[in-house]
Motif scaffolding. Sequence first.
Motif, PDB file in Angstrom:
ATOM      1  N   GLN A 110     120.366  17.656  -9.478  1.00 37.04           N
ATOM      2  CA  GLN A 110     120.690  16.105  -9.908  1.00 37.04           C
ATOM      3  C   GLN A 110     121.879  15.703  -9.278  1.00 37.04           C
ATOM      4  O   GLN A 110     122.092  14.511  -8.752  1.00 37.04           O
ATOM      5  N   ASP A 111     122.882  16.593  -8.988  1.00 37.31           N
ATOM      6  CA  ASP A 111     124.210  16.207  -8.472  1.00 37.31           C
ATOM      7  C   ASP A 111     124.023  15.843  -7.097  1.00 37.31           C
ATOM      8  O   ASP A 111     124.473  14.560  -6.521  1.00 37.31           O
ATOM      9  N   LEU A 116     121.237  14.843  -5.727  1.00 33.08           N
ATOM     10  CA  LEU A 116     120.659  13.514  -5.375  1.00 33.08           C
ATOM     11  C   LEU A 116     121.230  12.410  -5.871  1.00 33.08           C
ATOM     12  O   LEU A 116     121.118  11.478  -4.880  1.00 33.08           O
ATOM     13  N   ALA A 117     122.218  12.535  -6.692  1.00 33.98           N
ATOM     14  CA  ALA A 117     122.897  11.229  -6.966  1.00 33.98           C
ATOM     15  C   ALA A 117     123.991  10.682  -5.862  1.00 33.98           C
ATOM     16  O   ALA A 117     124.215   9.825  -5.767  1.00 33.98           O
ATOM     17  N   ASP A 118     124.293  12.064  -5.610  1.00 37.69           N
ATOM     18  CA  ASP A 118     125.229  11.718  -4.253  1.00 37.69           C
ATOM     19  C   ASP A 118     124.542  10.981  -3.156  1.00 37.69           C
ATOM     20  O   ASP A 118     124.815  10.057  -2.483  1.00 37.69           O
ATOM     21  N   TYR A 176     115.743  17.684  -1.989  1.00 35.89           N
ATOM     22  CA  TYR A 176     116.417  17.897  -3.395  1.00 35.89           C
ATOM     23  C   TYR A 176     115.930  18.807  -4.628  1.00 35.89           C
ATOM     24  O   TYR A 176     116.490  18.831  -5.565  1.00 35.89           O
ATOM     25  N   GLU A 203     121.732   9.424  -3.324  1.00 37.53           N
ATOM     26  CA  GLU A 203     121.217   8.065  -3.866  1.00 37.53           C
ATOM     27  C   GLU A 203     122.369   7.158  -3.515  1.00 37.53           C
ATOM     28  O   GLU A 203     122.420   5.848  -3.116  1.00 37.53           O
ATOM     29  N   ASN A 204     123.856   7.549  -3.944  1.00 43.31           N
ATOM     30  CA  ASN A 204     124.880   6.729  -3.900  1.00 43.31           C
ATOM     31  C   ASN A 204     125.218   6.517  -2.617  1.00 43.31           C
ATOM     32  O   ASN A 204     125.230   5.133  -2.032  1.00 43.31           O
TER      33      ASN A 204
END
Length: 734
Positions: free
Chosen positions: A677-678, A680-682, A652, A684-685
Amino acid sequence: MIDDSPLAVEMEVEGDFPAEREPPKIQRLEESVVNRIAAGEVIQRPVSAVKELVENSLDADSSSISVVVKDGGLKLIQVSDDGHGVRLEDLPILCERHTTSKLTKYEDLFSLSSMGFRGEALASMTYVAHVTVTTITKGQIHGYRVSYRDGVMENEPKACAAVKGTQISVENLFYNMIARRKTLQNSADDYGKIVDLLSRLAIHHNNVSFSCRKHGAVKADVHSVVASSRLDSIRSVYGVSIAKNLMKVEISSCDTSGCAFDMQGFISNSNYVAKKTILVLFINDRLVECSALKRAIEIVYAATLPKASKPFVYMSINLPREHVDVNIHPTKKEVSLLNQEIMIEMIQSEVELKLRNANDTRTFQEQKVEYIQSTLTSSKSDPPVSPLLSGQKTQKIPVNKMVRTDSSDPAGRLHAYLQPKPHNPPDKICSLSVVRSSVRQRRNPRETADLSSVQELIAGVDSCCHPGLLETVRSCTYVGMADDVFALVQYNTHLYLANVVNLSKELLYQQTLRRFAHFNAIQLSDPAPLSELILLALQEEDLDSGNDTKDHLKERIAEMNTELLKEKAELLEEYFSIYIDSNRNLSRLPVILDQYTPDMDRVPEFLLCLGNDVDWEDEKTCFQGVSAAIGNFYAMHPPLLPNPSGDGIRFYTKRSESSQEKPDLGGNAEMEAVLDQDLLADAENAWSQREWSIQHVLFPSMRLFLKPPASMASNGTFVKVASLEKLYKIFERC
Ligand code: ADP
Ligand code: MG
């Protein structure tokens, strides 16, 4: 949560305090403010005031309670009872905070049989509304009326005429909490919630008659009379149509290890159809909520009944008073229980058993209903009443095709001619339409799930089941994920690594067969074009793209597969709830396990697999192939984005282009790893979603439904990693 780790302390010391700001002065709040804040917690909305008042009436041994509501409760809530009333000398402190007749010392909490105990409810109401009490005690010739504000009497009690018991009026609720009043005025009014509350209380307290109506209305919306049985009270409150579809459930467990409880209740059968679960739950006569139990029951229904309806459940659980902590929630709507998980599991198994047994008898009932329907009613104006019929896809079949399968029309009933030779295998080289019509012939008048091919596949699953693994799966405890594919589970004193991909694939395959032709649907928000998706899957398979002839070939294959799936669309829709619209878009998928949707990134691979790997010629292998493809698609594979926890985080980091473009400002710009970050957030989700599903959907459903095939004992699905006794011996030596 209190965090007293040294790290937290250090961070606080180094934290960024705005340099000039003086510490604000700490002041004692005025008592009226404190009381109003506290009151807002106990009385959250009109329905909470009604609950407190009605519980007080129940505590006062009333046999009749009536409620009148104006303006959703904001203008007026009036509760009248015929209970023991309040003594004249108690009236001055009746509405003070912490005045109660139900508790004298803390220990009494553990032997409490009353609903109230904190002495907060009436006081709270006087801080946020105008309260008037009219009451009379036994043997008095007149009663008294007195109004309260902010915990104290506004005037001396006035003598007045009164009928037995107490009447409490709460007017202008939240008159001094503007924001709360506004939100409540804007939200749908609480009257529905109040009716729901009283309906629930009425079926449990069936020795009390309840009524509830809107101010000025002649007709009551809840009206219960003292009933001789629980079922009678459910019938009088919820109506005949619910009561006639209920089955009794009971558990009496006197487990010496401390899980002693009694449960009595009623649960809906397969004829009951509803979109929302109704769970009316009483624990030691308290109306409470328990989301874990609700979910556990929903899971059983979703998987046991062919038509996934949400249940109606009334349950009354009694357990030793010392096992319940009633004091954990400001409005007492939740309680905390000792051994909650074991209890829930026992209840779950009982409900499942009841449903399965009832399911066997259901077939006969349905057959009868369907027969009567089709032979006796031919008028078009009569809509089908049986939930079975109304929920069936048969209605969508064009009339000309229906004739063939109509049991009232022997001339068109082809299966009558086929029946004498049931052992004849279907012609191997028959086309899809033949498969479809042979399916239809045998459909009538039974359900499609009675198709012998599907029954054979289910029987195959049952016969391959490994008894030892079955026991392990049923009683194991999920410990956590050991890596991306293996979960750590404990069974007795053994620890195993269990391959969640294999397990979920098998479970979803089996459930697809069991729910054959009875799926609820997941609607895709954007219909997905088949040919593009298949092309995508082909390109992913072959990294050597860019080659013109090859690309052209792929496009052709994608077109052919799309054409094939379009041809099979009717079958896919009818039996698997996979919907392909006329524009060749995929727009619906089946729900196989409740609360679980597959990873949509795998749709392309799934479609390619349907096109390539399914043998459409033979009925049984065709159903098996589609079910296996669904199992593979829905399985809980690791998400396609690498796991960002641990090593995977390096995927990432972005090439920091900004450090080249911008002049070097601080000197350490190139040192900073820039994370996308986007993405990464996806990621992690996706990973946390999956872990949640593994723990809360896969394992609970596996315990109930998975029949693990013998092959799982040797193919690495279960690997024993340690035995706790041996570990214990090792540690003992240390
Ligand atoms: P709690 O119910 O926790 O004791 P409340 O504020 O709800 O506290 O009520 C305070 C007291 O008022 C009760 O303990 C009870 O003695 C008395 N009371 C309230 N409502 C009634 C009623 N309808 N009939 C008789 N007594 C009542
Ligand atoms: Mg009370």
